[in-house]
Design a protein around this motif. Structure first.
Motif, PDB file in Angstrom:
ATOM      1  N   HIS A 153      18.469 -77.248   2.536  1.00  0.00           N
ATOM      2  CA  HIS A 153      18.669 -75.854   2.125  1.00  0.00           C
ATOM      3  C   HIS A 153      20.121 -75.445   2.342  1.00  0.00           C
ATOM      4  N   TYR A 154      20.661 -75.840   3.491  1.00  0.00           N
ATOM      5  CA  TYR A 154      22.061 -75.518   3.785  1.00  0.00           C
ATOM      6  C   TYR A 154      22.996 -76.228   2.808  1.00  0.00           C
ATOM      7  N   LEU A 155      22.785 -77.519   2.590  1.00  0.00           N
ATOM      8  CA  LEU A 155      23.680 -78.296   1.730  1.00  0.00           C
ATOM      9  C   LEU A 155      23.626 -77.795   0.286  1.00  0.00           C
TER      10      LEU A 155
ATOM     11  N   CYS B 194      31.042 -71.752  -0.702  1.00  0.00           N
ATOM     12  CA  CYS B 194      32.335 -72.356  -1.011  1.00  0.00           C
ATOM     13  C   CYS B 194      33.433 -71.304  -0.857  1.00  0.00           C
ATOM     14  N   TYR B 195      34.287 -71.501   0.115  1.00  0.00           N
ATOM     15  CA  TYR B 195      35.373 -70.547   0.346  1.00  0.00           C
ATOM     16  C   TYR B 195      36.482 -70.698  -0.683  1.00  0.00           C
ATOM     17  N   GLY B 196      36.723 -71.903  -1.154  1.00  0.00           N
ATOM     18  CA  GLY B 196      37.719 -72.136  -2.196  1.00  0.00           C
ATOM     19  C   GLY B 196      39.108 -71.657  -1.806  1.00  0.00           C
ATOM     20  N   ASP B 197      39.883 -71.313  -2.828  1.00  0.00           N
ATOM     21  CA  ASP B 197      41.263 -70.872  -2.620  1.00  0.00           C
ATOM     22  C   ASP B 197      41.435 -69.374  -2.812  1.00  0.00           C
ATOM     23  N   SER B 198      40.316 -68.669  -3.011  1.00  0.00           N
ATOM     24  CA  SER B 198      40.394 -67.226  -3.231  1.00  0.00           C
ATOM     25  C   SER B 198      40.886 -66.517  -1.976  1.00  0.00           C
TER      26      SER B 198
ATOM     27  N   LEU C 234      19.470 -77.944  12.477  1.00  0.00           N
ATOM     28  CA  LEU C 234      19.129 -78.357  11.114  1.00  0.00           C
ATOM     29  C   LEU C 234      19.416 -79.840  10.912  1.00  0.00           C
ATOM     30  N   GLN C 235      20.542 -80.292  11.416  1.00  0.00           N
ATOM     31  CA  GLN C 235      20.900 -81.700  11.286  1.00  0.00           C
ATOM     32  C   GLN C 235      19.894 -82.606  11.998  1.00  0.00           C
ATOM     33  N   GLU C 236      19.324 -82.098  13.078  1.00  0.00           N
ATOM     34  CA  GLU C 236      18.372 -82.873  13.871  1.00  0.00           C
ATOM     35  C   GLU C 236      16.935 -82.695  13.401  1.00  0.00           C
ATOM     36  N   GLY C 237      16.743 -81.890  12.349  1.00  0.00           N
ATOM     37  CA  GLY C 237      15.388 -81.639  11.847  1.00  0.00           C
ATOM     38  C   GLY C 237      14.592 -80.717  12.744  1.00  0.00           C
TER      39      GLY C 237
ATOM     40  N   PHE D  99      14.338 -69.942  -2.891  1.00  0.00           N
ATOM     41  CA  PHE D  99      15.279 -69.730  -1.803  1.00  0.00           C
ATOM     42  C   PHE D  99      16.685 -69.693  -2.405  1.00  0.00           C
ATOM     43  N   ARG D 100      17.219 -68.499  -2.554  1.00  0.00           N
ATOM     44  CA  ARG D 100      18.468 -68.315  -3.286  1.00  0.00           C
ATOM     45  C   ARG D 100      19.666 -68.091  -2.372  1.00  0.00           C
ATOM     46  N   PHE D 101      19.450 -68.036  -1.057  1.00  0.00           N
ATOM     47  CA  PHE D 101      20.534 -67.665  -0.156  1.00  0.00           C
ATOM     48  C   PHE D 101      21.623 -68.729  -0.077  1.00  0.00           C
ATOM     49  N   THR D 102      22.862 -68.250   0.010  1.00  0.00           N
ATOM     50  CA  THR D 102      24.001 -69.096   0.320  1.00  0.00           C
ATOM     51  C   THR D 102      24.167 -69.104   1.833  1.00  0.00           C
ATOM     52  N   MET D 103      24.561 -70.248   2.384  1.00  0.00           N
ATOM     53  CA  MET D 103      24.656 -70.365   3.834  1.00  0.00           C
ATOM     54  C   MET D 103      26.028 -70.884   4.255  1.00  0.00           C
TER      55      MET D 103
END
Length: 218
Positions: free
Chosen positions: A116-118, A123-127, A178-181, A202-206
């Motif tokens: 879900h996280y991945l 994306c912070y990008g260059d903005s 999350l990484q550890e399940g 599940f539409r949330f950005t994380m």
């Protein structure tokens, strides 16, 4: 004869399939036609495919890959039909109902994973200000300094999730879970809030506390 009819009706009302939908996937020892008939006799609404409104998925052998993927996608969004085997069906047909009963009401049951996280990683990008007009949820265990730092950037954040929330900020500790399940009380809160809102996906950005701090300190 009247007594037998009364008993049959009473027996049918105990069935776990009354007002429930069932889908058969794969191949079975018993013919599909026979299984369909028995399921319908127990009040099941037998479906041809998987959907969010499904109560039971009966898995035989050689379940198609696309059906397995569809089941995974349903679970990803919090929809988890009760999975039965052919042996389970035979147990139900033998009258052993209680272990297999599920609620008639379809209830979302999201379980957050690293995927879900991945999939929704912000994306912070260059903005100059990628969080402009975004509404952030800050988990209670992230640094309190973030509120002031975000305020200085004109970014709004709060401690609750609703339909207007765009970005979920979790602590680095929750990310490790999350990484550890694993889950924790803060991830569990996100799960509960999603399960309660009307969104069907599940539409949330994380993002994580560490990633957010790295951007704020640029």
């Amino acid at each position: 004869m009247q007594y037998e009819l009364f008993c049959d009706a009473d027996f049918r009302q105990e069935s776990p399939f009354i007002q429930r939908s069932v889908c058969l996937l794969g191949t079975f020892r018993t013919s599909s036609r026979t299984l369909y008939k028995k399921l319908q006799e127990l009040g099941a609404d037998v479906k041809q495919g998987l959907s969010r409104s499904l109560h039971y998925a009966v898995l035989g052998k050689n379940v198609p890959a696309d059906a397995q993927e569809h089941l995974q996608q349903l679970a990803y969004h919090g929809y988890r039909p009760r999975v039965l085997s052919e042996d389970d069906l035979e147990d139900i047909f033998a009258g052993h109902y209680s272990p297999y009963v599920v609620s008639a009401q379809i209830v979302k049951d999201l379980r957050l994973t690293l995927q879900h996280y991945l999939d929704g990683r912000f994306c912070y990008g260059d903005s100059m200000n990628p969080l402009y007009v975004k509404e952030l949820y800050l988990a209670p265990d992230v640094s309190g300094d973030l509120y002031q730092m975000l305020g200085n950037r004109g970014v709004y954040a709060n401690t609750y999730i609703d339909n207007t929330t765009d970005v979920l900020v979790i602590s680095d500790n929750s990310f490790r879970h999350l990484q550890e399940g694993k889950t924790d009380e803060y991830l569990a809160y996100i799960e509960r809030q999603y399960n309660q809102i009307r969104s069907q996906t599940f539409r949330f950005t994380m993002t994580t506390e560490g990633e957010l701090l790295a951007w704020l300190n640029r």
